[in-house]
Scaffold this motif. Structure first.
Motif, PDB file in Angstrom:
ATOM      1  N   LEU A 295       6.763 -74.192 -30.204  1.00  0.00           N
ATOM      2  CA  LEU A 295       6.368 -75.486 -31.172  1.00  0.00           C
ATOM      3  C   LEU A 295       5.024 -75.427 -31.939  1.00  0.00           C
ATOM      4  O   LEU A 295       4.967 -75.681 -33.275  1.00  0.00           O
ATOM      5  N   ILE A 296       4.153 -75.239 -31.204  1.00  0.00           N
ATOM      6  CA  ILE A 296       2.606 -75.132 -31.562  1.00  0.00           C
ATOM      7  C   ILE A 296       2.560 -73.519 -31.020  1.00  0.00           C
ATOM      8  O   ILE A 296       2.011 -73.319 -29.824  1.00  0.00           O
ATOM      9  N   PRO A 297       2.671 -72.556 -31.923  1.00  0.00           N
ATOM     10  CA  PRO A 297       2.608 -71.091 -31.435  1.00  0.00           C
ATOM     11  C   PRO A 297       1.278 -70.627 -31.061  1.00  0.00           C
ATOM     12  O   PRO A 297       0.608 -69.651 -32.121  1.00  0.00           O
ATOM     13  N   ARG A 298       0.669 -71.132 -30.365  1.00  0.00           N
ATOM     14  CA  ARG A 298      -1.056 -70.837 -30.010  1.00  0.00           C
ATOM     15  C   ARG A 298      -0.980 -70.876 -28.453  1.00  0.00           C
ATOM     16  O   ARG A 298      -0.582 -71.792 -27.672  1.00  0.00           O
ATOM     17  N   GLY A 299      -1.656 -69.934 -27.708  1.00  0.00           N
ATOM     18  CA  GLY A 299      -2.133 -70.260 -26.363  1.00  0.00           C
ATOM     19  C   GLY A 299      -2.185 -68.616 -26.020  1.00  0.00           C
ATOM     20  O   GLY A 299      -1.680 -67.710 -26.335  1.00  0.00           O
ATOM     21  N   GLU A 300      -3.282 -68.650 -24.897  1.00  0.00           N
ATOM     22  CA  GLU A 300      -3.708 -67.256 -23.975  1.00  0.00           C
ATOM     23  C   GLU A 300      -2.123 -66.604 -23.500  1.00  0.00           C
ATOM     24  O   GLU A 300      -2.342 -65.333 -23.546  1.00  0.00           O
ATOM     25  N   LEU A 301      -1.089 -67.281 -23.137  1.00  0.00           N
ATOM     26  CA  LEU A 301      -0.179 -66.491 -22.300  1.00  0.00           C
ATOM     27  C   LEU A 301       0.798 -65.883 -23.296  1.00  0.00           C
ATOM     28  O   LEU A 301       1.715 -65.125 -22.746  1.00  0.00           O
ATOM     29  N   PHE A 302       0.495 -65.867 -24.790  1.00  0.00           N
ATOM     30  CA  PHE A 302       1.411 -65.110 -25.667  1.00  0.00           C
ATOM     31  C   PHE A 302       1.221 -63.684 -25.222  1.00  0.00           C
ATOM     32  O   PHE A 302       2.207 -62.858 -25.269  1.00  0.00           O
ATOM     33  N   SER A 303      -0.078 -63.140 -24.731  1.00  0.00           N
ATOM     34  CA  SER A 303      -0.250 -61.960 -24.462  1.00  0.00           C
ATOM     35  C   SER A 303       0.728 -61.446 -23.178  1.00  0.00           C
ATOM     36  O   SER A 303       0.651 -60.230 -22.987  1.00  0.00           O
TER      37      SER A 303
END
Length: 406
Positions: free
Chosen positions: A41-49
């Motif tokens: 929903l808020i597409p941000r954050g270190e764990l996307f990687s």
């Protein structure tokens, strides 16, 4: 072979416990059996990687920078602003604000306001096209509201990672979202009990699914370069987590002050960022603990710090089931933890750690006991290292929603 489709919905992908547990669950789902999707929903954050390559992320854009940075807070603000103009979400939020119960407790009232803002985020988000075999809300709050109201799926499931009573959730705010869920998975028995205080009618469909911890991966990462850069040769204490009120870092600082006054020699390191940082810095400064308690910020790889630590400390007011405690145990560290939600399922007090009262004095007592007894630290650490994971039954129950077993 027809591959079943599974959609996971998350609030953010910041470096936190539930997000880490999600990554591990994604890693054990066989891409030859399942088409796995992720929407944030808020597409941000270190764990996307760290999302596996075979998982299709449905957001058009993602950002792997921290949600907790100044830029991250601006990003969240923009998303909330966008949500206010969609689907009548602002009007709904104003109705909820007028109808909320003022408790007279500033912390609880602020908690209610924050939950209403989160509700607005889910209300104002656009629905996903298509239909899935299974849609999974992997966190309480916006992700669960969104899956219930904005996603089409043959079956739906929701995960509970926190004590929902202490966290301030309510029937009014949830709006019937759990009624449409075929299964509700709690990460600890205490979390399940808390949820059933609000929703006793869902006893039959609320199951346990303990967090998946990849112990070997944690141990491998602990061997990578990093960790403490000072030359201190005394006892090191470590606490890791977002700097939020629920995590009890202010309790930890008070316990540190007590230990110093008792003549204990140690350094206490805190890894994490969050809204309580300035308060904690002031508290540390006013107590004269600048040479004892260190706020090091968030680390991309915290595990070298874990491995170089003598005692891991959890001072939380409430939890769901602490991922970082299990990470510390995977690296053979004795844990001293306050007796909050889920803790007694993670620590066998007197065998692999100590569970103590939430008062600073009790926390200090437990830490002092281990500071003064190296043999006891080693004994608890070895027992912690040998603990077994217990997520298989939950995984079987989860995959049964698709007519399959792990």
């Amino acid at each position: 072979m027809h591959r079943k489709s599974i959609l996971f919905v998350m609030n953010t992908m910041g470096r936190a416990g539930a997000e880490r547990a999600l990554i591990e669950l994604l890693r054990i789902l066989n891409p030859e059996q399942y088409k796995v999707y992720l929407y944030v929903l808020i597409p941000r954050g270190e764990l996307f990687s760290e999302v596996p390559e075979y998982v299709k992320i449905l957001n058009r854009r993602t950002d792997s920078r921290s949600v907790l940075s100044a830029g991250g807070k601006f990003f969240v603000g923009v998303r909330l602003a966008q949500a206010t103009v969609r689907k009548g979400s602002l009007k709904k939020a104003l109705v909820r604000m007028r109808g909320r119960r003022n408790t007279g407790d500033r912390t609880k009232d602020a908690q209610q306001t924050e939950k209403i803002m989160r509700r607005m985020l889910a209300d104002g988000s656009c629905a996903l096209p298509g239909k899935f075999d299974l849609a999974v809300a992997y966190l309480e709050g916006p992700a669960t509201w969104y899956v219930a109201e904005k996603v089409k799926a043959q079956r739906k499931a929701a995960f509970l990672h926190t004590d929902v009573v202490h966290a301030g959730y309510s029937r009014e705010l949830d709006g019937g979202c759990y009624e449409v869920c075929d299964r509700i998975f709690a990460v600890s028995s205490d979390v399940r009990k808390s949820f059933l205080k609000i929703y006793p009618e869902y006893t039959g469909k609320t199951k346990l699914f303990f967090n998946i911890i990849n112990r070997e991966h944690i141990r491998e990462r602990a061997l990578e370069p990093g960790g403490f850069t000072d030359t201190y040769d005394g006892i090191r204490l470590l606490t890791v987590g977002r700097l939020y009120f629920m995590k009890g870092f202010d309790i930890a600082v008070k316990a540190a002050d007590i230990l110093v006054k008792r003549g204990c020699r140690f350094r206490w390191y805190i890894l994490g960022e969050g809204e309580e940082k300035k308060k904690l810095q002031r508290q540390i400064r006013e107590a004269g603990l600048g040479a004892v308690v260190y706020l090091l910020g968030a680390m991309e790889n915290p595990y070298p710090y874990f491995s170089q630590t003598d005692i891991y400390v959890c001072a939380s007011r409430f939890e769901g089931k602490s991922i970082v405690i299990e990470e510390a145990q995977a690296l053979g560290k004795p844990v001293v933890a306050t007796a909050c939600t889920g803790i007694e399922e993670q620590i066998d007090s007197g065998t692999d750690g100590l569970v103590v009262g939430m008062e600073p004095e009790s926390l200090a007592d437990g830490i002092e006991k281990l500071i003064n007894d190296k043999g006891l630290r080693n004994k608890y650490g070895q027992a912690a290292y040998e603990r077994k994971s217990a997520y298989q039954n939950g995984l079987d129950e989860f995959l049964n929603l698709l007519g399959e077993r792990a």
